[in-house]
Design a protein around this motif. Structure first.
Motif, short mmCIF file in Angstrom:
data_model
loop_
_atom_site.label_atom_id
_atom_site.label_comp_id
_atom_site.label_asym_id
_atom_site.label_seq_id
_atom_site.Cartn_x
_atom_site.Cartn_y
_atom_site.Cartn_z
N THR A 47 0.57 -1.16 -0.33
CA THR A 47 -0.31 -0.30 -0.15
C THR A 47 1.19 1.08 -0.41
O THR A 47 2.04 0.95 0.43
N ASN A 102 -3.08 -3.92 -1.74
CA ASN A 102 -2.63 -4.77 -2.85
C ASN A 102 -1.48 -5.79 -2.42
O ASN A 102 -1.07 -6.07 -1.16
N GLY A 130 -5.09 3.68 0.47
CA GLY A 130 -6.49 3.17 0.68
C GLY A 130 -6.74 2.01 -0.12
O GLY A 130 -7.95 1.76 -0.01
N ARG A 131 -5.83 1.39 -0.90
CA ARG A 131 -5.97 -0.04 -0.67
C ARG A 131 -4.28 -0.99 -0.68
O ARG A 131 -4.07 -0.42 -0.95
N ASN A 146 -1.22 1.51 -3.78
CA ASN A 146 -2.02 2.62 -4.37
C ASN A 146 -2.29 2.99 -2.82
O ASN A 146 -2.40 2.40 -1.97
#
Length: 227
Positions: free
Chosen positions: A155, A180, A177-178, A175
């Motif tokens: 992140t 992965n 707020g995300r 990213n």
């Protein structure tokens, strides 16, 4: 790592990177065959009189140049889909490494081991050792055991970054707020380098990544000494 005048891929350090190289070679052979065929046809056109009294229709050639590209695309698509599924497959990871991208450094967390966490900054040029690499060496390396499945969760806190290690075949976006995730398997000891490969602002290319792959016993000793 990448060296001067190296036109090939870096030496793979994971099974996934080996498969990526195999797929690249497979696709390149097909492209070379297409290029040779098209070049041969274009060369013959220079000596063509563009006159054929008996040519009224060309159903056969229409059929050939419709079916042949379709078959070619199938030969490329099937290995590509297989590789995509292999890259996303996650098999009982031994360790989960959390990576957080900042400008202009990375933060790492070993959540499985007493919440070990540290920041990883690029070493200034005047502090490099005699065998260090400019723009690639960091003050805190990632220590990981070889011959084990590793899951990495990525992140960011500010802008989009990209955690990339070419020799491991790993490239995943960070990213804000995300979260992965991806996985990799290191099959040999060594030190592997990477950089942020996203256009995330000024000095984005100076976010080096440095992984040191060691045996599982040495990794356990490192964990004990760190805590």
């Amino acid at each position: 790592m990448a060296t001067w005048s190296n036109f090939n891929f870096q030496n793979s350090a994971s099974p996934l990177m080996e498969q990526i190289i195999f797929f690249h070679d497979h696709t390149l052979i097909i492209l070379i065959m297409i290029t040779i065929l098209v070049s041969y046809i274009m060369f013959n056109l220079f000596f063509n009189k563009y006159i054929n009294r008996f040519l009224f229709e060309g159903q056969m050639i229409e059929l050939i140049w419709t079916i042949l590209p379709t078959i070619t695309l199938i030969f490329i698509a099937l290995p590509s889909l297989r590789l995509l599924y292999l890259l996303d497959e996650l098999n009982n990871p031994l360790i989960t490494l959390k990576t957080i991208g900042h400008q202009w450094y990375w933060s790492y967390e070993y959540s499985d081991f007493k919440n070990i966490e540290f920041d990883s900054y690029m070493n200034p040029y005047n502090e490099l050792s005699s065998n260090g690499f400019r723009l690639l060496d960091v003050d805190n390396r990632i220590i990981l055991p070889m011959n084990n499945q590793i899951r990495i969760m990525v992140t960011a806190t500010d802008v989009i970054h990209s955690w990339t290690i070419p020799s491991l075949g790993v490239k995943i976006d960070a990213n804000p707020g995300r979260l992965n995730q991806t996985n990799f398997f290191i099959n040999r000891p060594g030190i592997f380098y990477g950089q942020c490969s996203e256009i995330c602002g000024a000095n984005h290319s100076f976010m080096p990544i440095m992984i040191e792959s060691i045996s599982i016993m040495n990794f356990i000793k490192w964990i004990n000494n760190y805590s």
